[in-house]
Motif scaffolding. Structure first.
Motif, PDB file in Angstrom:
ATOM      1  N   LYS A 126      42.053  53.446  77.241  1.00 15.51           N
ATOM      2  CA  LYS A 126      43.106  54.112  77.960  1.00 15.51           C
ATOM      3  C   LYS A 126      43.939  54.691  77.830  1.00 15.51           C
ATOM      4  N   TYR A 127      44.593  55.643  78.596  1.00 19.37           N
ATOM      5  CA  TYR A 127      45.875  55.832  77.939  1.00 19.37           C
ATOM      6  C   TYR A 127      47.223  54.982  79.420  1.00 19.37           C
ATOM      7  N   PRO A 128      48.272  55.649  79.337  1.00 19.79           N
ATOM      8  CA  PRO A 128      49.189  54.346  79.620  1.00 19.79           C
ATOM      9  C   PRO A 128      48.993  54.724  81.244  1.00 19.79           C
ATOM     10  N   HIS A 129      49.185  56.523  81.904  1.00 20.99           N
ATOM     11  CA  HIS A 129      48.773  56.460  83.533  1.00 20.99           C
ATOM     12  C   HIS A 129      47.751  55.997  83.889  1.00 20.99           C
ATOM     13  N   GLU A 130      46.635  55.477  83.000  1.00 20.55           N
ATOM     14  CA  GLU A 130      45.583  54.971  83.973  1.00 20.55           C
ATOM     15  C   GLU A 130      45.776  53.498  84.228  1.00 20.55           C
ATOM     16  N   LEU A 131      47.018  53.183  84.131  1.00 23.85           N
ATOM     17  CA  LEU A 131      46.584  51.138  83.965  1.00 23.85           C
ATOM     18  C   LEU A 131      47.714  51.219  85.324  1.00 23.85           C
ATOM     19  N   SER A 132      47.968  50.235  85.851  1.00 23.99           N
ATOM     20  CA  SER A 132      48.861  49.434  86.907  1.00 23.99           C
ATOM     21  C   SER A 132      50.412  49.192  85.869  1.00 23.99           C
ATOM     22  N   GLY A 133      51.281  49.424  86.883  1.00 25.83           N
ATOM     23  CA  GLY A 133      52.232  48.717  85.885  1.00 25.83           C
ATOM     24  C   GLY A 133      52.289  47.667  85.199  1.00 25.83           C
ATOM     25  N   GLY A 134      51.622  46.541  85.844  1.00 22.99           N
ATOM     26  CA  GLY A 134      51.451  45.670  85.074  1.00 22.99           C
ATOM     27  C   GLY A 134      50.830  45.253  83.651  1.00 22.99           C
ATOM     28  N   MET A 135      49.864  46.043  83.976  1.00 26.60           N
ATOM     29  CA  MET A 135      48.785  45.873  83.053  1.00 26.60           C
ATOM     30  C   MET A 135      50.230  46.437  81.277  1.00 26.60           C
ATOM     31  N   ARG A 136      50.833  48.393  81.745  1.00 27.84           N
ATOM     32  CA  ARG A 136      50.993  48.580  80.883  1.00 27.84           C
ATOM     33  C   ARG A 136      51.885  47.382  80.177  1.00 27.84           C
ATOM     34  N   GLN A 137      52.956  46.940  81.341  1.00 23.06           N
ATOM     35  CA  GLN A 137      54.066  45.809  80.561  1.00 23.06           C
ATOM     36  C   GLN A 137      53.640  44.914  79.456  1.00 23.06           C
ATOM     37  N   ARG A 138      52.350  44.607  80.335  1.00 25.22           N
ATOM     38  CA  ARG A 138      51.519  43.544  79.385  1.00 25.22           C
ATOM     39  C   ARG A 138      51.250  44.258  77.775  1.00 25.22           C
ATOM     40  N   ALA A 139      50.804  45.265  77.873  1.00 23.97           N
ATOM     41  CA  ALA A 139      50.469  46.063  77.101  1.00 23.97           C
ATOM     42  C   ALA A 139      51.729  46.192  75.796  1.00 23.97           C
ATOM     43  N   ALA A 140      52.640  46.653  76.636  1.00 19.49           N
ATOM     44  CA  ALA A 140      54.176  46.510  75.926  1.00 19.49           C
ATOM     45  C   ALA A 140      54.786  45.633  75.500  1.00 19.49           C
ATOM     46  N   PHE A 141      54.419  44.415  75.993  1.00 18.67           N
ATOM     47  CA  PHE A 141      54.905  43.115  75.755  1.00 18.67           C
ATOM     48  C   PHE A 141      53.723  42.211  74.442  1.00 18.67           C
ATOM     49  N   LEU A 142      52.383  42.780  74.348  1.00 23.52           N
ATOM     50  CA  LEU A 142      51.918  42.488  73.127  1.00 23.52           C
ATOM     51  C   LEU A 142      52.351  43.469  72.113  1.00 23.52           C
ATOM     52  N   ARG A 143      52.772  44.598  72.350  1.00 23.09           N
ATOM     53  CA  ARG A 143      53.364  45.872  70.982  1.00 23.09           C
ATOM     54  C   ARG A 143      54.436  44.883  70.036  1.00 23.09           C
ATOM     55  N   THR A 144      55.250  44.589  71.407  1.00 23.35           N
ATOM     56  CA  THR A 144      56.529  43.646  70.836  1.00 23.35           C
ATOM     57  C   THR A 144      56.116  43.156  69.625  1.00 23.35           C
ATOM     58  N   LEU A 145      54.826  41.717  69.852  1.00 19.85           N
ATOM     59  CA  LEU A 145      54.711  40.819  69.032  1.00 19.85           C
ATOM     60  C   LEU A 145      54.619  41.523  68.123  1.00 19.85           C
ATOM     61  N   MET A 146      53.623  42.530  68.244  1.00 16.86           N
ATOM     62  CA  MET A 146      52.952  42.681  66.833  1.00 16.86           C
ATOM     63  C   MET A 146      53.756  43.699  65.756  1.00 16.86           C
ATOM     64  N   PHE A 147      55.408  43.658  66.212  1.00 12.23           N
ATOM     65  CA  PHE A 147      55.980  43.741  65.568  1.00 12.23           C
ATOM     66  C   PHE A 147      56.432  43.101  64.244  1.00 12.23           C
ATOM     67  N   ASN A 148      56.040  42.054  64.187  1.00 10.47           N
ATOM     68  CA  ASN A 148      55.695  40.618  63.852  1.00 10.47           C
ATOM     69  C   ASN A 148      57.175  39.804  63.332  1.00 10.47           C
ATOM     70  N   LYS A 149      58.113  39.787  63.966  1.00 12.84           N
ATOM     71  CA  LYS A 149      59.516  40.192  64.082  1.00 12.84           C
ATOM     72  C   LYS A 149      59.574  38.658  64.185  1.00 12.84           C
ATOM     73  N   ASP A 150      60.939  37.590  62.943  1.00 11.96           N
ATOM     74  CA  ASP A 150      61.122  36.357  63.350  1.00 11.96           C
ATOM     75  C   ASP A 150      62.103  36.513  64.961  1.00 11.96           C
ATOM     76  N   PHE A 151      62.756  36.996  65.405  1.00  6.42           N
ATOM     77  CA  PHE A 151      63.330  36.753  66.363  1.00  6.42           C
ATOM     78  C   PHE A 151      62.424  38.361  67.537  1.00  6.42           C
ATOM     79  N   MET A 152      62.548  38.147  68.971  1.00  6.60           N
ATOM     80  CA  MET A 152      62.030  38.818  69.946  1.00  6.60           C
ATOM     81  C   MET A 152      62.712  39.339  70.903  1.00  6.60           C
ATOM     82  N   LEU A 153      63.351  39.969  71.237  1.00  8.75           N
ATOM     83  CA  LEU A 153      64.286  40.290  72.796  1.00  8.75           C
ATOM     84  C   LEU A 153      63.348  40.710  73.871  1.00  8.75           C
TER      85      LEU A 153
END
Length: 191
Positions: A126-153
């Motif tokens: 699906k595309y972002p506009h097809e998801l609820s705000g909470g689902m988009r937020q969780r996808a963004a959270f997951l994307r941040t994890l995928m950067f695999n950096k030692d420090f996350m903000l």
């Protein structure tokens, strides 16, 4: 032990002082939560740490390497999810791995479990506009994890979530993020 260090960070906008000699140490495996009223400089601090804006003075280090004004050393999820509207959720989440020349095949295998854990299974194509705000937020959270950096903000990572999902994500965070051994700084208004 690897540390993120802020030394004497100062930032003003015109005559208004936003940050005044901020010093902070974050070690691997620690979580620091920043609370404060709107407009007090929390997001400005994250933008400085991530290299998106420059401080007026002061320095940011990871161990002894100065990273002031240098993007790409920390994973950063801003307040707004910043998902690309023309990419599917899977493509958005895979972006950090592809940017860092990771294996697309390996990323696909690892992602399935994460989509389940983040309660966004079934949204991969699906595309972002097809998801609820909470689902988009969780996808963004997951994307941040995928950067695999030692420090996350994470700038208010749970703000768009309903209370039931927010409680699940707090539990998920407690059970999983700390186990990754990364240093995390998060901004929240939820004491």
């Amino acid at each position: 032990m690897t540390e993120l260090k802020l030394r004497n960070i100062c930032k003003s906008y015109g005559e208004k002082v936003i940050l005044d000699s901020v010093n902070l140490d974050l070690r691997m495996g620690e979580t620091i939560c920043i609370l404060g009223k709107s407009g007090c400089g929390k997001s400005t601090l994250f933008n400085i740490i991530s290299g998106l804006i420059s401080p007026d003075s002061g320095n940011v280090y990871i161990d002894k390497k100065e990273i002031t004004k240098l993007p790409g050393f920390v994973g950063y999820m801003p307040q707004k999810n910043a998902l690309f509207p023309f990419k599917t959720i899977r493509e958005n989440v895979l972006l950090p791995i592809l940017i860092q020349n990771g294996s697309h095949f390996q990323a696909q295998i690892n992602l399935d479990d994460y989509f389940d854990k983040f309660l966004i299974s079934g949204t991969e194509n699906k595309y972002p506009h097809e998801l609820s705000g909470g689902m988009r937020q969780r996808a963004a959270f997951l994307r941040t994890l995928m950067f695999n950096k030692d420090f996350m903000l994470f700038d208010e990572p749970f703000s768009s979530l309903d209370n039931i999902t927010k409680l699940y994500m707090y539990k998920w965070y407690k059970d999983n993020i700390k186990g990754l051994g990364r240093g995390v700084m998060l901004i929240t208004h939820s004491i």
